[in-house]
Design a protein around this motif. Structure first.
Motif, PDB file in Angstrom:
ATOM      1  N   UNK A  70       0.830  -1.200   0.000  1.00 28.92           N
ATOM      2  CA  UNK A  70       0.000   0.000   0.000  1.00 28.92           C
ATOM      3  C   UNK A  70       0.868   1.255   0.000  1.00 28.92           C
ATOM      4  N   UNK A  71       2.063   1.169   0.638  1.00 27.68           N
ATOM      5  CA  UNK A  71       2.871   2.397   0.635  1.00 27.68           C
ATOM      6  C   UNK A  71       4.372   2.164   0.462  1.00 27.68           C
ATOM      7  N   UNK A  72       4.855   0.910   0.436  1.00 31.30           N
ATOM      8  CA  UNK A  72       6.310   0.694   0.349  1.00 31.30           C
ATOM      9  C   UNK A  72       6.838   1.023  -1.049  1.00 31.30           C
ATOM     10  N   UNK A 263       8.280 -10.554   2.660  1.00 37.38           N
ATOM     11  CA  UNK A 263       7.176  -9.867   1.998  1.00 37.38           C
ATOM     12  C   UNK A 263       7.660  -8.516   1.507  1.00 37.38           C
ATOM     13  N   UNK A 264       6.927  -7.922   0.559  1.00 36.72           N
ATOM     14  CA  UNK A 264       7.342  -6.624   0.027  1.00 36.72           C
ATOM     15  C   UNK A 264       6.990  -5.486   0.990  1.00 36.72           C
ATOM     16  N   UNK A 265       5.960  -5.710   1.779  1.00 38.19           N
ATOM     17  CA  UNK A 265       5.575  -4.686   2.761  1.00 38.19           C
ATOM     18  C   UNK A 265       5.881  -5.235   4.157  1.00 38.19           C
ATOM     19  N   UNK A 266       6.546  -4.434   4.984  1.00 38.16           N
ATOM     20  CA  UNK A 266       6.898  -4.920   6.328  1.00 38.16           C
ATOM     21  C   UNK A 266       6.695  -3.814   7.356  1.00 38.16           C
ATOM     22  N   UNK A 270      12.964   0.083   6.793  1.00 39.79           N
ATOM     23  CA  UNK A 270      13.549  -0.186   5.467  1.00 39.79           C
ATOM     24  C   UNK A 270      13.907  -1.669   5.415  1.00 39.79           C
ATOM     25  N   UNK A 271      13.774  -2.274   4.226  1.00 39.58           N
ATOM     26  CA  UNK A 271      14.302  -3.629   4.001  1.00 39.58           C
ATOM     27  C   UNK A 271      15.415  -3.517   2.967  1.00 39.58           C
ATOM     28  N   UNK A 272      16.584  -4.113   3.259  1.00 38.46           N
ATOM     29  CA  UNK A 272      17.662  -4.051   2.259  1.00 38.46           C
ATOM     30  C   UNK A 272      18.023  -5.456   1.771  1.00 38.46           C
ATOM     31  N   UNK A 273      18.585  -5.518   0.567  1.00 37.11           N
ATOM     32  CA  UNK A 273      18.985  -6.805  -0.003  1.00 37.11           C
ATOM     33  C   UNK A 273      19.856  -6.596  -1.226  1.00 37.11           C
TER      34      UNK A 273
END
Ligand code: FAD
Length: 395
Positions: A70-72, A263-266, A270-273
């Motif tokens: 919804x917002x990531x 998941x794409x939204x958490x 921030x999610x890094x990879x």
């Protein structure tokens, strides 16, 4: 009678939040027969306050992640400081953000080698960032880190945590009711799962020329880096038990084989990879940074030593672990018999069984079987991925 309920070994992620939450020292960490960290309780000390259950991201049922956006927003990120970039695993997103955070007066909590194991430390010393950089393909212990962060938040200090998705969820749960929660920034990572500590243990026990592991990767190249008896660092390539065992996924924690924190939204900031999509065409390795919250946005905007560009969700085609937690490895014989195998089988047999090249016909057959198995599982993963990408592109 103690009513203490901990996650069982199939679901426990080893995040240690329960241990730090217990003010009666009723919980302690131990390494189980499969080489993973779990928690034991002392029923005599437990007063059934249920604090442990409330902070456990498995037991409290937190909805940490989802594949509905919804917002990531994902960004491709590269660190412009050459020194920081060189020591990082991919594009150096972590090092750039952490350096800025400490320079602005904050503390960073990240994973460092502790002899041949890994633990999270909390520091405001810029010199510690290089120790935190680099992926360590071993579970990092967070025991004590929550308490240390709690005390810093109480003093009004800002803290940046960086770890795996399950650890990010544990941080989120542990501090959800803390009145200084706004001072905590959570950066979690895309994670393919943590392997058993037995892989490295058996390797060092049998390959006497290596005494200490210092790294698992040089940018896009997976390679075991070890200190030898003369303290020189040797590049031992990838055909060895620690790395081949890691690639196979067959010694991972059970919770990694059915991860519910991807998941794409958490709920992290921030999610890094790794941005493997860019690695195919561009010389420099890039990180992907998925910004989930205004605090995450603030972190990235404030960081000076990076260039960033918005990117689309297509990168997950090359990085399925961002969105798919189920791998089927939990149902494989090598995983089910892991504890027995490491107790009873020879080092050579373990190497063949967990993926190293071998001339033994049985292991060549096993490797062929593993390849076919993986191809079948990949069909399931592709279908899941295509559905998720279709859904995301409709947004
Ligand atoms: C076990 C493991 C599996 C991974 N699997 C994937 C994957 O499937 N796909 C993907 O895109 N990326 C994966 N990563 C992350 C990836 O390797 C890079 O860390 C990421 O791209 C960020 O790179 P960087 O250059 O910004 O920072 P880096 O220099 O890699 O540093 C990033 C951070 O990693 C933390 N860290 C290192 N080891 C551990 C550990 N064992 N436990 C907790 N935190 C740790 C450090 O504290 C540091 O804060 C994995 C990392 C680990 C440790």
């Amino acid at each position: 009678m103690s009513l203490l309920m901990l996650a069982d070994e199939r679901h426990c992620t080893g995040c240690c939040a329960c241990v730090d939450s217990c003010s009666h020292n009723a919980l302690s960490v131990y390494t189980a027969e499969d080489g993973h960290l779990y928690v034991a309780k002392d029923s005599k000390k437990c007063i059934s306050c249920h604090k442990c259950k409330k902070v456990c991201p498995v037991m409290n049922g937190i909805e940490y992640s989802s594949n509905v956006v919804s917002h990531s927003q994902p960004y491709s990120v590269i660190c412009t400081n050459d020194d920081l970039y060189a020591k990082s695993t991919s594009g150096g997103a972590f090092a750039a953000i952490a350096t800025q955070f400490i320079s602005d007066g904050g503390y960073v909590c990240g994973a460092v080698f502790d002899s041949n194991s890994v633990k999270h430390i909390v520091s405001n010393d810029l010199g510690d960032i290089s120790r935190m950089q680099g992926s360590k393909y071993l579970q990092s212990s967070l025991e004590g880190a929550y308490k240390e962060i709690s005390s810093l938040l109480k003093q009004g200090k800002k803290v940046l945590f960086c770890g795996m998705g399950c650890q990010g969820a544990a941080m989120y749960s542990y501090f959800s009711n803390n009145k200084n929660r706004n001072l905590l920034y959570i950066v979690d990572m895309i994670c393919g799962g943590v392997p058993s500590s037995f892989l490295l243990g058996k390797y060092l026990e049998n390959e006497r020329r290596s005494k200490q592991v210092v790294g698992f990767r040089k940018k896009g190249k997976y390679t075991l880096l070890c200190k030898n008896q003369h303290d020189e660092i040797e590049d031992l390539s990838y055909n060895n038990l620690p790395l081949m065992g890691f690639f196979s996924g067959l010694t991972n924690r059970y919770s990694c084989g059915d991860c519910r924190f991807c998941g794409v939204e958490r709920l992290s900031d921030i999610t890094i990879g790794d941005l493997w999509e860019a690695a195919k065409t561009e010389k420099k390795q890039k990180s992907v940074a998925i910004v989930h919250t205004p605090k995450g946005d603030e972190l990235l905007q404030n960081t000076q030593d990076i260039t960033k560009r918005t990117t689309d969700w297509n990168f997950i085609r090359y990085n399925y672990r961002c969105v798919v937690g189920k791998t089927m490895n939990n149902y494989r014989l090598q995983r089910i018999l892991l504890a027995w195998n490491f107790k009873h089988l020879s080092y050579k047999t373990l190497c063949g069984m967990y993926g190293c090249s071998s001339k033994n016909p049985i292991f060549i057959l096993l490797k062929a079987y593993n390849c076919i198995y993986r191809k079948i599982v990949n069909v399931y993963i592709r279908i899941r991925l295509n559905n998720i990408i279709r859904h995301l592109s409709e947004k």
